[in-house]
Design a protein around this motif. Structure first.
Motif, PDB file in Angstrom:
ATOM      1  N   ARG A 285      33.352  32.925  27.968  1.00  0.00           N
ATOM      2  CA  ARG A 285      33.091  34.170  28.705  1.00  0.00           C
ATOM      3  C   ARG A 285      34.328  35.056  28.711  1.00  0.00           C
ATOM      4  O   ARG A 285      34.240  36.270  28.526  1.00  0.00           O
ATOM      5  CB  ARG A 285      32.643  33.890  30.129  1.00  0.00           C
ATOM      6  CG  ARG A 285      32.506  35.207  30.898  1.00  0.00           C
ATOM      7  CD  ARG A 285      31.707  35.152  32.129  1.00  0.00           C
ATOM      8  NE  ARG A 285      30.295  35.055  31.821  1.00  0.00           N
ATOM      9  CZ  ARG A 285      29.364  34.983  32.747  1.00  0.00           C
ATOM     10  NH1 ARG A 285      29.689  34.984  34.017  1.00  0.00           N
ATOM     11  NH2 ARG A 285      28.101  34.881  32.407  1.00  0.00           N
TER      12      ARG A 285
ATOM     13  N   TYR B  99      30.142  43.313  33.481  1.00  0.00           N
ATOM     14  CA  TYR B  99      30.508  42.498  34.639  1.00  0.00           C
ATOM     15  C   TYR B  99      31.399  43.200  35.647  1.00  0.00           C
ATOM     16  O   TYR B  99      31.509  42.749  36.784  1.00  0.00           O
ATOM     17  CB  TYR B  99      31.212  41.214  34.180  1.00  0.00           C
ATOM     18  CG  TYR B  99      30.328  40.321  33.357  1.00  0.00           C
ATOM     19  CD1 TYR B  99      29.289  39.613  33.943  1.00  0.00           C
ATOM     20  CD2 TYR B  99      30.513  40.186  31.987  1.00  0.00           C
ATOM     21  CE1 TYR B  99      28.473  38.793  33.192  1.00  0.00           C
ATOM     22  CE2 TYR B  99      29.702  39.370  31.226  1.00  0.00           C
ATOM     23  CZ  TYR B  99      28.689  38.670  31.836  1.00  0.00           C
ATOM     24  OH  TYR B  99      27.876  37.861  31.089  1.00  0.00           O
ATOM     25  N   THR B 100      32.070  44.269  35.223  1.00  0.00           N
ATOM     26  CA  THR B 100      33.005  44.924  36.135  1.00  0.00           C
ATOM     27  C   THR B 100      33.151  46.407  35.819  1.00  0.00           C
ATOM     28  O   THR B 100      33.192  46.795  34.642  1.00  0.00           O
ATOM     29  CB  THR B 100      34.394  44.249  36.102  1.00  0.00           C
ATOM     30  OG1 THR B 100      35.281  44.957  36.965  1.00  0.00           O
ATOM     31  CG2 THR B 100      34.971  44.209  34.705  1.00  0.00           C
TER      32      THR B 100
ATOM     33  N   GLY C 105      34.576  39.900  38.496  1.00  0.00           N
ATOM     34  CA  GLY C 105      33.376  40.374  37.825  1.00  0.00           C
ATOM     35  C   GLY C 105      32.835  39.354  36.841  1.00  0.00           C
ATOM     36  O   GLY C 105      31.628  39.130  36.758  1.00  0.00           O
ATOM     37  N   LEU C 106      33.721  38.723  36.099  1.00  0.00           N
ATOM     38  CA  LEU C 106      33.305  37.734  35.102  1.00  0.00           C
ATOM     39  C   LEU C 106      32.811  36.436  35.726  1.00  0.00           C
ATOM     40  O   LEU C 106      31.855  35.833  35.232  1.00  0.00           O
ATOM     41  CB  LEU C 106      34.471  37.405  34.153  1.00  0.00           C
ATOM     42  CG  LEU C 106      34.908  38.481  33.180  1.00  0.00           C
ATOM     43  CD1 LEU C 106      36.189  38.052  32.466  1.00  0.00           C
ATOM     44  CD2 LEU C 106      33.813  38.782  32.172  1.00  0.00           C
TER      45      LEU C 106
END
Length: 157
Positions: free
Chosen positions: A22, A32-33, A139-140
């Motif tokens: 990831r 994710y962000t 986020g990840l």
């Protein structure tokens, strides 16, 4: 030269390979962000990637291109800016097993190219970089991760 080291622990996550996969999927970061506007990849071959970044940074946007060496065996990513808003920006990501889960370590050294203002700007830039990396990691990997206080050195060799 300013340096930042930031550690994050992903509690209960023992699959370091999945974490690394990831982390190495730069093109997915904007999903994710909001800290990352865009990442495009070119020149993918033999663990070498050319990536082009556009990242929200304080009240502006930083853009740069870097060469990334991705090693899925060692669980490391080393990067070096080749052009962009920094005079210099390089560092690494490392994924390792930790007692309570998986550790992700980000380290970077940078030079904004403003030596006369370095004493004022460098500490602010170190803090902003650490905050941005924290946002990317959350986020990840989720809000449940523990992000340690960054170790920064605004001046040094």
């Amino acid at each position: 030269m300013p340096r930042v080291t930031l550690d994050a622990i992903l509690p209960g996550t023992t699959d370091t390979g999945a974490v690394f996969t990831r982390l190495a999927d730069f093109a997915a970061y904007p999903k994710y962000t909001d800290a990352v506007r865009e990442v495009t990849l070119t020149g993918i071959e033999d663990g070498q990637v050319a990536s082009h970044w556009s990242v929200n940074f304080r009240s502006g946007v930083l853009c740069w291109s870097e060469h990334d060496r991705i090693d899925p065996v060692a669980l490391t990513i080393d990067f070096t800016q080749v052009e962009g808003d920094f005079d210099r920006f390089d560092g690494s990501w490392r994924v390792t097993a930790a007692e309570t889960g998986t550790r992700v370590r980000f380290t970077a050294a940078f030079d904004l190219g403003m030596p006369s203002l370095a004493a004022i700007i460098d500490p602010i830039a170190c803090q902003a970089l650490a905050e941005s990396i924290g946002l990317i990691l959350r986020g990840l990997f989720g809000e449940h991760i523990t992000v340690a206080e960054p170790v920064t050195a605004a001046q040094g060799g």
